[in-house]
Write an enzyme that holds these catalytic residues in place. Structure first.
Site, PDB file in Angstrom:
ATOM      1  N   HIS A 119      60.360  50.848  64.643  1.00  0.00           N
ATOM      2  CA  HIS A 119      59.182  50.117  65.126  1.00  0.00           C
ATOM      3  C   HIS A 119      57.936  50.993  65.042  1.00  0.00           C
ATOM      4  O   HIS A 119      57.893  52.086  65.619  1.00  0.00           O
ATOM      5  CB  HIS A 119      59.408  49.675  66.575  1.00  0.00           C
ATOM      6  N   HIS A 144      50.547  41.746  65.225  1.00  0.00           N
ATOM      7  CA  HIS A 144      51.823  41.079  64.992  1.00  0.00           C
ATOM      8  C   HIS A 144      51.665  39.696  64.375  1.00  0.00           C
ATOM      9  O   HIS A 144      52.613  39.160  63.802  1.00  0.00           O
ATOM     10  CB  HIS A 144      52.608  40.958  66.313  1.00  0.00           C
ATOM     11  N   ARG A 218      48.334  43.940  93.143  1.00  0.00           N
ATOM     12  CA  ARG A 218      48.645  44.284  94.533  1.00  0.00           C
ATOM     13  C   ARG A 218      48.322  43.075  95.398  1.00  0.00           C
ATOM     14  O   ARG A 218      47.158  42.761  95.651  1.00  0.00           O
ATOM     15  CB  ARG A 218      47.814  45.503  94.981  1.00  0.00           C
ATOM     16  N   CYS A 265      45.130  51.529  93.644  1.00  0.00           N
ATOM     17  CA  CYS A 265      45.757  51.297  94.933  1.00  0.00           C
ATOM     18  C   CYS A 265      45.846  52.615  95.702  1.00  0.00           C
ATOM     19  O   CYS A 265      46.084  53.679  95.106  1.00  0.00           O
ATOM     20  CB  CYS A 265      47.154  50.720  94.727  1.00  0.00           C
ATOM     21  N   TYR A 401      46.247  51.968 105.475  1.00  0.00           N
ATOM     22  CA  TYR A 401      45.339  52.609 104.530  1.00  0.00           C
ATOM     23  C   TYR A 401      44.472  53.674 105.203  1.00  0.00           C
ATOM     24  O   TYR A 401      43.251  53.680 105.118  1.00  0.00           O
ATOM     25  CB  TYR A 401      44.475  51.558 103.817  1.00  0.00           C
TER      26      TYR A 401
END
Length: 546
Positions: A119, A144, A218, A265, A401
């Site tokens: 490939h 492709h 998320r 994140c 957080y």
């Protein structure tokens, strides 16, 4: 004996040549009348002292030729027979070199086991589709969609999918996640409900702008399915002022602003902290980060329209999403009013992502984009904006957080004692080669990303091939970064000779931003019970092929 061989081989050749359908290039050659395709045979003359030996060689050659022709006669016959029918479950069970690697395109099934190493994009990228459809991956790479690519693939066809085979739904209608959107199969899932996933690292830095389908996702709650025609954004006005109820068309009337922003994140690379000591949270690897070109109305313009202005006292802009749990509790977060009102901060109420309407997973129809700030403040499916004297009372602002000392555990943690994460520290990671990969000797190409919060530009990425004993400076790619407004990552790469005699490499990277902040060398001093702010040197161990 030769007469018997002649009787066995020649009719087989004639029979093979009578077939019109040819399943492979070998069949085309075996049945062709073009002399250039004819196999070269040794002479059949038995002269000289070694005539007996030569005779046996001739018979061996003819026997081998007969076996080959018989096999390809079988292949040619098979091509005329009805295609074999497979179920999707059968295809899914062929997803490794041990079981064979099958893929589908439309209703056709292909065994590409022998093609994986050939490939052009590399073995790892084709393996992402193993046991499933090619379409989601081909959609990312337009190369492709060319006839010669399909001709190559056609050689590996082994059958077709059963027309009765339907992918059964695993979700019940009572499931709050039943209406979640379809996701790209390349995404590495960390949790299904709510859906959280990251792109594989070998795809993450293929492009400076992350394609929408593989942008890390998320979610904290089920994805709402909102009607853009009835959508309204409620902007609470100041005391004595007038609140706004804005439709999408209303937002379109504000000056459209575009900016390229990296979202990360807070838990990106949490899995490395877990290896040091257990933490609570999703096991993100290094892919919880992506970059897009966002477009929408500036938050400062909308707030000004509602009558808000900068305050001499502390104030916060609170955001509330339209995603909610069964109790009706919505996701919420906040940022300081000073950032929200600063035109140079470029905070957006975004309605486009990479030139398209926001995908559902990324906040359709409107989300907040806060450049340089942790992803948790980029509230999706935005329903309400207000200015308050204190930050949002949302669980995700007050009780999550936040970073703590390595000495703090769940018995002693006091969330009120730590500030909410806003700007993130400098970060970098290696995306090529993969950890545990075997590479060729000679030269190694190392690729990755680097980013720093708060608009701080990445000025250098250092790479080591020996675990940090010696260093080389990587080449920075991507858009040039503006001072104090470097909202997007820098992609980087290093091509370096593999030291002779080495059987393995311990590759390390670290980034430096324009404030000369640099990543710490280990996880130990930055470990925290939630596994956030993980930005130690990124390490990849590879083997050298003998």
């Amino acid at each position: 004996m030769l007469l018997l061989l002649h009787r066995a081989v020649v009719p087989g050749l004639r029979q093979a040549c009578r077939l019109k359908s040819t399943p492979s290039r070998f069949c085309i050659q075996a049945c062709s009348t073009n002399d250039s395709f004819q196999p070269q045979h040794p002479s059949l003359t038995f002269s000289g002292g070694n005539s007996s030996t030569r005779g046996w060689r001739v018979m061996g050659t003819l026997l081998g030729l007969g076996a080959v022709l018989a096999y390809h006669d079988h292949r040619c016959r098979a091509a005329q027979e009805p295609p074999h029918i497979y179920t999707r479950e059968e295809v899914r069970s062929h997803s490794s070199p041990e079981t064979g690697i099958w893929v589908t395109l439309g209703s056709e099934v292909f065994d590409v086991t022998e093609f994986v190493d050939l490939h052009p994009g590399g073995q790892s990228k084709l393996m992402l589709a193993a046991g499933g459809p090619l379409e989601p991956f081909w959609a990312l790479y337009a190369v492709h969609n060319q006839s010669h690519v399909r001709e190559i693939l056609a050689q590996y066809k082994i059958g077709e999918l059963s027309p009765e085979d339907k992918a059964p739904s695993t979700l019940k209608t009572s499931d709050p996640y039943a209406d979640d959107p379809i996701r790209h199969p390349a995404l590495k899932i960390n949790s299904q409900r709510p859906f959280n996933a990251e792109p594989p690292l070998e795809l993450l830095t293929e492009n400076y702008i992350t394609p929408n389908p593989i942008f890390f996702t998320r979610n904290h709650l089920p994805v709402p399915n909102l009607d853009p025609d009835t959508y309204r954004l409620h902007v609470v006005g100041p005391p004595g002022g007038q609140s706004l109820s804005l439709s999408l068309d209303d937002l379109y009337q504000f000056p459209k602003h575009e900016v390229t922003v990296t979202l990360q994140c807070a838990g990106n690379r949490r899995s490395e902290m877990t290896q040091f000591k257990e933490v609570r949270g999703l096991g993100w690897n290094a892919g919880a980060i992506s970059t897009a070109r966002w477009a929408g109305a500036r938050l400062c313009d909308v707030l000004a329209q509602a009558g808000h202005q900068l305050s001499e006292t502390e104030a916060h802009v609170c955001f509330e999403g339209l995603d909610s749990d069964p109790t009706g509790t919505a996701y919420g977060a906040s940022i300081p009013l000073a950032r929200a009102m600063d035109p140079e901060a470029e905070v957006l109420l975004a309605y486009e992502m990479n030139g398209q309407p926001l995908p559902r997973d990324h906040g359709f129809p409107v989300r907040v984009v806060v450049p340089g700030v942790v992803g948790a403040r980029h509230v999706k499916w935005l329903g309400k904006v207000s200015v308050e004297p204190e930050e949002s009372y949302s669980h995700w602002q007050r009780r999550d957080y936040k970073g703590f000392s390595p000495s703090v555990d769940w018995d002693t943690v006091d969330f009120d004692s730590a500030p909410s994460i806003q700007e993130l520290p400098v970060q970098s990671a290696i995306t090529q080669p993969k950890d545990g990969e075997t590479i060729e000797s000679g030269e190694v190409t190392v690729k990755g990303y680097a980013w720093s919060g708060g608009g701080r530009a990445v000025v250098r990425v250092d790479v080591s091939l020996d675990g940090g004993l010696t260093w080389q400076v990587a080449e920075l790619d991507g858009e040039e970064q503006r001072p104090r407004k470097a909202w997007a990552w820098r992609l980087w790469q290093l091509q370096a000779p593999v030291p002779p005699g080495k059987t393995e490499l311990n590759i390390v990277c670290k980034a430096v931003d324009d404030s000369y902040n640099v990543q710490p060398d280990t996880v130990a001093p930055i470990w925290n019970l939630r596994g956030v702010l993980s930005n130690a040197w990124h390490r990849v161990h590879v083997h050298i092929a003998p």
